[in-house]
Design a protein around this motif. Sequence first.
Motif, mmCIF file in Angstrom:
data_model
loop_
_atom_site.group_PDB
_atom_site.id
_atom_site.type_symbol
_atom_site.label_atom_id
_atom_site.label_comp_id
_atom_site.label_asym_id
_atom_site.label_seq_id
_atom_site.Cartn_x
_atom_site.Cartn_y
_atom_site.Cartn_z
ATOM 1 N N LEU A 109 4.465 3.886 7.880
ATOM 2 C CA LEU A 109 5.869 4.051 7.047
ATOM 3 C C LEU A 109 6.194 4.893 6.459
ATOM 4 C CD1 LEU A 109 8.457 3.089 7.450
ATOM 5 C CD2 LEU A 109 7.773 1.343 5.704
ATOM 6 N N VAL A 110 7.330 5.176 7.308
ATOM 7 C CA VAL A 110 7.416 6.542 6.448
ATOM 8 C C VAL A 110 8.976 6.019 5.783
ATOM 9 C CG1 VAL A 110 7.863 9.035 5.368
ATOM 10 C CG2 VAL A 110 6.187 8.203 7.030
ATOM 11 N N THR A 111 9.523 6.363 4.707
ATOM 12 C CA THR A 111 10.618 5.703 4.247
ATOM 13 C C THR A 111 11.482 6.607 2.913
ATOM 14 O OG1 THR A 111 12.457 4.237 3.557
ATOM 15 C CG2 THR A 111 10.370 3.408 2.832
ATOM 16 N N LYS A 112 12.892 5.938 2.506
ATOM 17 C CA LYS A 112 13.592 6.658 1.229
ATOM 18 C C LYS A 112 13.264 5.924 0.100
ATOM 19 C CE LYS A 112 15.718 10.620 2.917
ATOM 20 N NZ LYS A 112 17.129 11.358 3.042
ATOM 21 N N ASP A 113 13.262 5.767 -1.057
ATOM 22 C CA ASP A 113 12.750 4.657 -1.825
ATOM 23 C C ASP A 113 14.815 4.715 -1.883
ATOM 24 O OD1 ASP A 113 13.311 2.506 -3.646
ATOM 25 O OD2 ASP A 113 11.828 4.232 -5.149
ATOM 26 N N LEU A 140 1.305 -6.102 7.595
ATOM 27 C CA LEU A 140 0.638 -5.754 8.342
ATOM 28 C C LEU A 140 -0.671 -4.939 7.608
ATOM 29 C CD1 LEU A 140 3.538 -4.899 11.794
ATOM 30 C CD2 LEU A 140 1.579 -7.490 11.168
ATOM 31 N N ALA A 141 -0.941 -5.570 6.489
ATOM 32 C CA ALA A 141 -1.155 -4.420 5.258
ATOM 33 C C ALA A 141 -1.466 -3.313 6.206
ATOM 34 C CB ALA A 141 -2.565 -4.729 5.598
ATOM 35 N N LEU A 142 -0.082 -2.147 6.554
ATOM 36 C CA LEU A 142 0.366 -0.829 6.308
ATOM 37 C C LEU A 142 0.505 0.488 5.019
ATOM 38 C CD1 LEU A 142 2.782 -1.369 9.661
ATOM 39 C CD2 LEU A 142 -0.043 -1.267 9.865
ATOM 40 N N PRO A 143 -0.174 0.912 5.185
ATOM 41 C CA PRO A 143 0.414 2.019 4.243
ATOM 42 C C PRO A 143 2.155 2.222 4.762
ATOM 43 C CG PRO A 143 -0.331 2.961 5.932
ATOM 44 C CD PRO A 143 -0.841 2.247 6.360
ATOM 45 N N VAL A 144 2.864 2.714 3.043
ATOM 46 C CA VAL A 144 3.974 3.076 3.166
ATOM 47 C C VAL A 144 3.826 4.084 2.512
ATOM 48 C CG1 VAL A 144 6.318 3.036 2.278
ATOM 49 C CG2 VAL A 144 4.808 0.160 2.983
ATOM 50 N N VAL A 145 4.440 5.728 2.752
ATOM 51 C CA VAL A 145 4.692 6.472 2.486
ATOM 52 C C VAL A 145 6.278 6.580 1.761
ATOM 53 C CG1 VAL A 145 5.090 9.245 2.634
ATOM 54 C CG2 VAL A 145 3.758 7.819 3.754
ATOM 55 N N MET A 146 6.540 6.356 0.855
ATOM 56 C CA MET A 146 7.775 6.165 0.203
ATOM 57 C C MET A 146 7.983 8.082 -0.505
ATOM 58 S SD MET A 146 10.148 3.947 -0.482
ATOM 59 C CE MET A 146 9.173 2.562 -0.803
ATOM 60 N N ARG A 202 1.183 -0.954 -0.638
ATOM 61 C CA ARG A 202 -0.048 -0.217 -0.175
ATOM 62 C C ARG A 202 0.828 1.233 -0.163
ATOM 63 N NH1 ARG A 202 -3.488 -0.369 4.651
ATOM 64 N NH2 ARG A 202 -4.109 1.349 4.025
ATOM 65 N N TRP A 203 1.324 1.253 -1.316
ATOM 66 C CA TRP A 203 2.612 2.496 -1.364
ATOM 67 C C TRP A 203 1.752 4.000 -1.815
ATOM 68 C CZ3 TRP A 203 7.800 0.589 -3.585
ATOM 69 C CH2 TRP A 203 7.996 0.024 -2.810
ATOM 70 N N ILE A 204 2.694 4.697 -1.194
ATOM 71 C CA ILE A 204 1.989 5.949 -1.542
ATOM 72 C C ILE A 204 3.713 7.032 -2.003
ATOM 73 C CG2 ILE A 204 0.652 8.643 -0.713
ATOM 74 C CD1 ILE A 204 -0.877 6.548 1.309
ATOM 75 N N ARG A 205 3.557 7.099 -3.236
ATOM 76 C CA ARG A 205 5.131 7.474 -3.422
ATOM 77 C C ARG A 205 4.684 9.348 -3.675
ATOM 78 N NH1 ARG A 205 9.358 5.193 -5.586
ATOM 79 N NH2 ARG A 205 8.921 3.243 -5.748
ATOM 80 N N VAL A 206 5.528 10.125 -2.507
ATOM 81 C CA VAL A 206 5.848 10.969 -3.181
ATOM 82 C C VAL A 206 6.899 12.497 -3.430
ATOM 83 C CG1 VAL A 206 4.213 11.496 -1.448
ATOM 84 C CG2 VAL A 206 6.525 10.810 -0.473
ATOM 85 N N PRO A 207 7.160 13.276 -3.641
ATOM 86 C CA PRO A 207 8.932 13.952 -3.830
ATOM 87 C C PRO A 207 9.622 14.326 -3.682
ATOM 88 C CG PRO A 207 6.979 15.214 -4.012
ATOM 89 C CD PRO A 207 6.156 14.339 -4.101
#
Length: 261
Positions: A208-212, A228-234, A126-131
């Motif tokens: 979770l917030v992480t860098k690619d 765990l079906a958690l969203p990831v801010v990538m 469940r990724w959400i890509r941000v710049p």
Amino acid sequence: MRSFRKLRHHSGGRWAVLKILILGGTREAREIADIASGERGFEIVSSLAGRVREPVLPVGAVRVGGFGGADGLRKWLAGNGIGAVIDATHPFAGGITANAAWAAAESGLPVLHVRRHGWSEQVGDRWIRVPDLAAAAETVAGLGERVFLTIGRQGVAAFAGSEQWFLIRAIDPPEGAVPARHEVLLARGPFSVADETALLAAQRIDVLVTKDSGGALTEAKLAAARALALPVVMIDRPSLPAGAVQVETVAAVRDWLRQQS
């Protein structure tokens, strides 16, 4: 394994040495230095930014600290007889990458940018890509109360105004402002999927917030978030300079070095 030697024969039976600056404290940078070490025809100098208190050092000569900007790097290259530059810095070290590209071009030197392949989204993610960091801080606000922040110690200040609770994991303590509600976890990878899953569950993490960044050392957190079906801010990587020559593997670096004259 074949050696990647680049030899130039001078009169009198002497060999000319190609002196190479390797930028970066990454695993790839250490592997490149290790392979090149001891090979006739190459002299290696590795440069570390000095931002990690106890870095894992490569073999061979090492310098630590900045160069004083792009022009400082250009002067250092000229003053130290560098014949080629390999930028094997972290994928998010945009400043030194831009400086290396400019300084090498101004000096007429070949420069190669080594960037490991980024992570790929898988079924169940469940990724959400941000710049960038600012977009990540804005996005995470609506995704849950408890945030696992794994972006290293730099950039944490972008989340300082957030009202959520943050588990901040880094090798060294974060620099600058931090969120009012937080806990710092100092740790260095690699991490296992089992341990990451247990950590997320024990800390009741919502997002979770992480860098690619790519690579296997810290990829387990993505598998844990998936389980765990958690969203990831990538956070997406910054772009390389225009016209940059890029490879993804150490083997490709070996091939590139063989081509240098």
